[in-house]
Scaffold this motif. Structure first.
Motif, PDB file in Angstrom:
ATOM      1  N   LYS A  56      -5.194 111.867  46.779  1.00  0.00           N
ATOM      2  CA  LYS A  56      -5.804 112.887  45.927  1.00  0.00           C
ATOM      3  C   LYS A  56      -7.170 113.225  46.506  1.00  0.00           C
ATOM      4  N   TRP A  57      -7.583 114.482  46.359  1.00  0.00           N
ATOM      5  CA  TRP A  57      -8.939 114.872  46.737  1.00  0.00           C
ATOM      6  C   TRP A  57      -9.334 116.119  45.973  1.00  0.00           C
ATOM      7  N   THR A  58     -10.629 116.372  45.921  1.00  0.00           N
ATOM      8  CA  THR A  58     -11.179 117.530  45.232  1.00  0.00           C
ATOM      9  C   THR A  58     -12.059 118.303  46.203  1.00  0.00           C
ATOM     10  N   THR A  60     -14.900 121.639  46.325  1.00  0.00           N
ATOM     11  CA  THR A  60     -15.734 122.560  45.561  1.00  0.00           C
ATOM     12  C   THR A  60     -16.492 123.443  46.528  1.00  0.00           C
ATOM     13  N   THR A  75     -13.440 125.177  42.050  1.00  0.00           N
ATOM     14  CA  THR A  75     -13.073 123.774  42.205  1.00  0.00           C
ATOM     15  C   THR A  75     -11.560 123.669  42.320  1.00  0.00           C
ATOM     16  N   GLU A  76     -11.101 122.865  43.267  1.00  0.00           N
ATOM     17  CA  GLU A  76      -9.669 122.660  43.469  1.00  0.00           C
ATOM     18  C   GLU A  76      -9.368 121.172  43.537  1.00  0.00           C
ATOM     19  N   GLU A  77      -8.255 120.790  42.936  1.00  0.00           N
ATOM     20  CA  GLU A  77      -7.779 119.405  42.984  1.00  0.00           C
ATOM     21  C   GLU A  77      -6.439 119.379  43.697  1.00  0.00           C
ATOM     22  N   ARG A  79      -3.087 116.878  45.253  1.00  0.00           N
ATOM     23  CA  ARG A  79      -2.363 115.610  45.133  1.00  0.00           C
ATOM     24  C   ARG A  79      -1.111 115.683  45.993  1.00  0.00           C
ATOM     25  N   ARG A 100      -1.584 121.706  44.112  1.00  0.00           N
ATOM     26  CA  ARG A 100      -2.960 122.191  44.187  1.00  0.00           C
ATOM     27  C   ARG A 100      -3.274 122.950  42.904  1.00  0.00           C
ATOM     28  N   ALA A 102      -6.429 125.050  40.939  1.00  0.00           N
ATOM     29  CA  ALA A 102      -7.747 125.648  41.153  1.00  0.00           C
ATOM     30  C   ALA A 102      -8.250 126.308  39.885  1.00  0.00           C
TER      31      ALA A 102
END
Length: 160
Positions: A56-58, A60, A75-77, A79, A100, A102
């Motif tokens: 997982k990562w984020t 910005t 901001t996007e996450e 997985r 993803r 956003a």
């Protein structure tokens, strides 16, 4: 962009979208028929190093709408949910399936499922759903499929 930086960028074009990315896949500029956005710093869509299921990562970035000059936080996450083989018009590929999510500067939401080959960098296939909001109320939902592997990859035109 300064001419020495242009050599380290990827210019990606599909039938309805174009993008300028760093060679590691971070997005600098995205263009669709409706909008053009820039990202500062570049929006990191792939982590450095190895990708594995469960990661997982984020990311910005400051997103700027080039047409009207508005800026705001995006901001996007991400997985990684699977490693699987898919078939697209260009053939069969082993890919990481990455979800993803956003939230744009306008509060709109986008969800993508991207299938990324380890040595390809950009999605081979992408499913996208967007939800647009106005005054806190959902006004539009859109969904489409893009097969990026059919895109045209070209070197930048330095004459412009």
């Amino acid at each position: 962009f300064p001419s020495h930086d242009r050599k380290r960028l990827a210019y990606i074009s599909s039938k309805d979208r174009t993008a300028i990315k760093t060679l590691d896949g971070s997005t600098i500029r995205g263009v669709s028929p409706q909008e053009t956005f820039t990202y500062d710093p570049p929006l990191v869509t792939r982590p450095g190093g190895e990708i594995s299921v469960g990661m997982k990562w984020t990311a910005t970035s400051i997103q700027t709408n080039v047409k009207n000059g508005r800026t705001g936080l995006r901001t996007e996450e991400f997985r990684v949910v699977a490693y699987e083989q898919i078939t697209v018009p260009a053939g069969r590929f082993w890919t990481y399936k990455i979800e993803r999510k956003a939230i744009t500067m306008d509060g709109n939401e986008a969800s993508n499922v991207n299938w990324v080959a380890v040595d390809w960098g950009d999605p081979i296939k992408s499913l996208r759903q967007t939800e647009r909001y106005h005054a806190g109320r959902k006004t539009q939902v859109g969904e489409y499929e893009v097969s990026v592997l059919e895109s045209i990859f070209r070197k930048p035109d330095h004459t412009q």
